[in-house]
Scaffold this motif. Structure first.
Motif, PDB file in Angstrom:
ATOM      1  N   ALA A  61       4.426  13.260  11.126  1.00 27.24           N
ATOM      2  CA  ALA A  61       4.928  12.129  10.347  1.00 27.24           C
ATOM      3  C   ALA A  61       4.388  12.110   8.926  1.00 27.24           C
ATOM      4  N   ASP A  62       5.206  11.603   8.024  1.00 29.06           N
ATOM      5  CA  ASP A  62       4.764  11.353   6.650  1.00 29.06           C
ATOM      6  C   ASP A  62       4.003  10.037   6.575  1.00 29.06           C
ATOM      7  N   ILE A  63       4.369   9.112   7.471  1.00 32.79           N
ATOM      8  CA  ILE A  63       3.720   7.808   7.506  1.00 32.79           C
ATOM      9  C   ILE A  63       3.645   7.362   8.966  1.00 32.79           C
ATOM     10  N   VAL A  64       2.502   6.791   9.331  1.00 32.29           N
ATOM     11  CA  VAL A  64       2.287   6.326  10.697  1.00 32.29           C
ATOM     12  C   VAL A  64       1.896   4.855  10.616  1.00 32.29           C
ATOM     13  N   LEU A  65       2.616   4.021  11.377  1.00 26.95           N
ATOM     14  CA  LEU A  65       2.423   2.572  11.307  1.00 26.95           C
ATOM     15  C   LEU A  65       2.044   2.011  12.668  1.00 26.95           C
ATOM     16  N   PHE A  66       1.117   1.079  12.659  1.00 29.31           N
ATOM     17  CA  PHE A  66       0.679   0.417  13.883  1.00 29.31           C
ATOM     18  C   PHE A  66       0.705  -1.089  13.673  1.00 29.31           C
ATOM     19  N   LEU A  67       1.116  -1.804  14.720  1.00 31.49           N
ATOM     20  CA  LEU A  67       1.006  -3.254  14.731  1.00 31.49           C
ATOM     21  C   LEU A  67       0.325  -3.611  16.045  1.00 31.49           C
ATOM     22  N   LEU A  68      -0.927  -4.027  15.951  1.00 32.85           N
ATOM     23  CA  LEU A  68      -1.754  -4.306  17.123  1.00 32.85           C
ATOM     24  C   LEU A  68      -1.633  -5.782  17.474  1.00 32.85           C
ATOM     25  N   THR A  69      -0.658  -6.091  18.315  1.00 28.61           N
ATOM     26  CA  THR A  69      -0.382  -7.498  18.599  1.00 28.61           C
ATOM     27  C   THR A  69      -0.730  -7.948  20.007  1.00 28.61           C
ATOM     28  N   ASP A  70      -1.044  -7.018  20.890  1.00 25.33           N
ATOM     29  CA  ASP A  70      -1.343  -7.400  22.272  1.00 25.33           C
ATOM     30  C   ASP A  70      -2.376  -6.445  22.863  1.00 25.33           C
ATOM     31  N   GLN A  71      -2.802  -6.746  24.073  1.00 27.43           N
ATOM     32  CA  GLN A  71      -3.835  -5.918  24.711  1.00 27.43           C
ATOM     33  C   GLN A  71      -3.378  -4.484  24.891  1.00 27.43           C
ATOM     34  N   TRP A  72      -2.108  -4.274  25.223  1.00 29.58           N
ATOM     35  CA  TRP A  72      -1.588  -2.924  25.420  1.00 29.58           C
ATOM     36  C   TRP A  72      -1.704  -2.118  24.132  1.00 29.58           C
ATOM     37  N   SER A  73      -1.267  -2.675  23.016  1.00 26.01           N
ATOM     38  CA  SER A  73      -1.323  -1.921  21.764  1.00 26.01           C
ATOM     39  C   SER A  73      -2.764  -1.700  21.314  1.00 26.01           C
ATOM     40  N   PHE A  74      -3.636  -2.658  21.532  1.00 25.66           N
ATOM     41  CA  PHE A  74      -5.046  -2.446  21.180  1.00 25.66           C
ATOM     42  C   PHE A  74      -5.631  -1.289  21.975  1.00 25.66           C
ATOM     43  N   ARG A  75      -5.348  -1.244  23.288  1.00 28.20           N
ATOM     44  CA  ARG A  75      -5.898  -0.189  24.144  1.00 28.20           C
ATOM     45  C   ARG A  75      -5.360   1.184  23.780  1.00 28.20           C
ATOM     46  N   THR A  76      -4.066   1.294  23.631  1.00 27.11           N
ATOM     47  CA  THR A  76      -3.457   2.612  23.435  1.00 27.11           C
ATOM     48  C   THR A  76      -3.498   3.072  21.987  1.00 27.11           C
ATOM     49  N   ASP A  77      -3.195   2.205  21.063  1.00 24.23           N
ATOM     50  CA  ASP A  77      -3.079   2.626  19.669  1.00 24.23           C
ATOM     51  C   ASP A  77      -4.411   2.746  18.953  1.00 24.23           C
ATOM     52  N   THR A  78      -5.436   2.077  19.427  1.00 24.28           N
ATOM     53  CA  THR A  78      -6.746   2.172  18.791  1.00 24.28           C
ATOM     54  C   THR A  78      -7.261   3.607  18.801  1.00 24.28           C
ATOM     55  N   ASP A  79      -6.995   4.346  19.873  1.00 24.16           N
ATOM     56  CA  ASP A  79      -7.415   5.752  19.940  1.00 24.16           C
ATOM     57  C   ASP A  79      -6.713   6.583  18.859  1.00 24.16           C
TER      58      ASP A  79
END
Length: 106
Positions: A61-79
Motif C-alpha cells: 500500500a501507498d497509504i495504510v489507515l486504521f480506525l480503532l473504534t472497538d475491542q476487535w480493532s484494538f486487538r488486531t490492528d494494534t499489532d
C-alpha cells in the motif's frame, strides 16, 4: 442491529468526535494511491480502484489507515500499527485519537 442478541448502538449514540476530520482526510487521498485500511473504514473507501482491508495489501500500500473504534480493532490492528512504526518504508503521518495513518516513503 438494535434488536440483535448483543446490539452495539455506539455508532448511533456515540458518533466519532473526529468524524469530519476523518471524512476530509479520506476524500483527499489521491485516486492513484493503493490503499489498505481497517475494516471499519473500508466502506468509506469502497469506490476506489485499489483498496484492500488489513492484513491484505499492507506491504504494497501507498497509504495504510486504521480506525480503532472497538475491542476487535484494538486487538488486531494494534499489532499492524506496531509493525508499521518499525518498518523503515512507512512513516506515521496522522495519529488523531483513534485514527492512525501511515504513508509509504517515496
Amino acid at each position: 442491529l438494535p434488536a440483535s442478541r448483543h446490539p452495539n448502538l455506539d455508532p448511533l449514540i456515540k458518533p466519532l468526535a473526529n468524524r469530519e476530520y476523518i471524512d476530509t482526510f479520506l476524500s483527499r487521498i489521491p485516486k492513484s494511491f493503493r490503499v489498505t485500511s481497517s475494516n471499519n473504514l473500508g466502506s468509506h473507501l469502497s469506490e476506489r480502484d485499489n483498496i484492500t482491508i488489513v492484513p491484505q495489501g499492507v506491504d504494497k500500500a501507498d497509504i495504510v489507515l486504521f480506525l480503532l473504534t472497538d475491542q476487535w480493532s484494538f486487538r488486531t490492528d494494534t499489532d499492524f500499527i506496531k509493525r508499521l512504526k518499525a518498518d523503515p518504508r512507512y512513516e506515521p503521518i496522522v495519529e488523531e485519537g483513534t485514527f492512525v495513518v501511515f504513508l509509504r516513503k517515496r
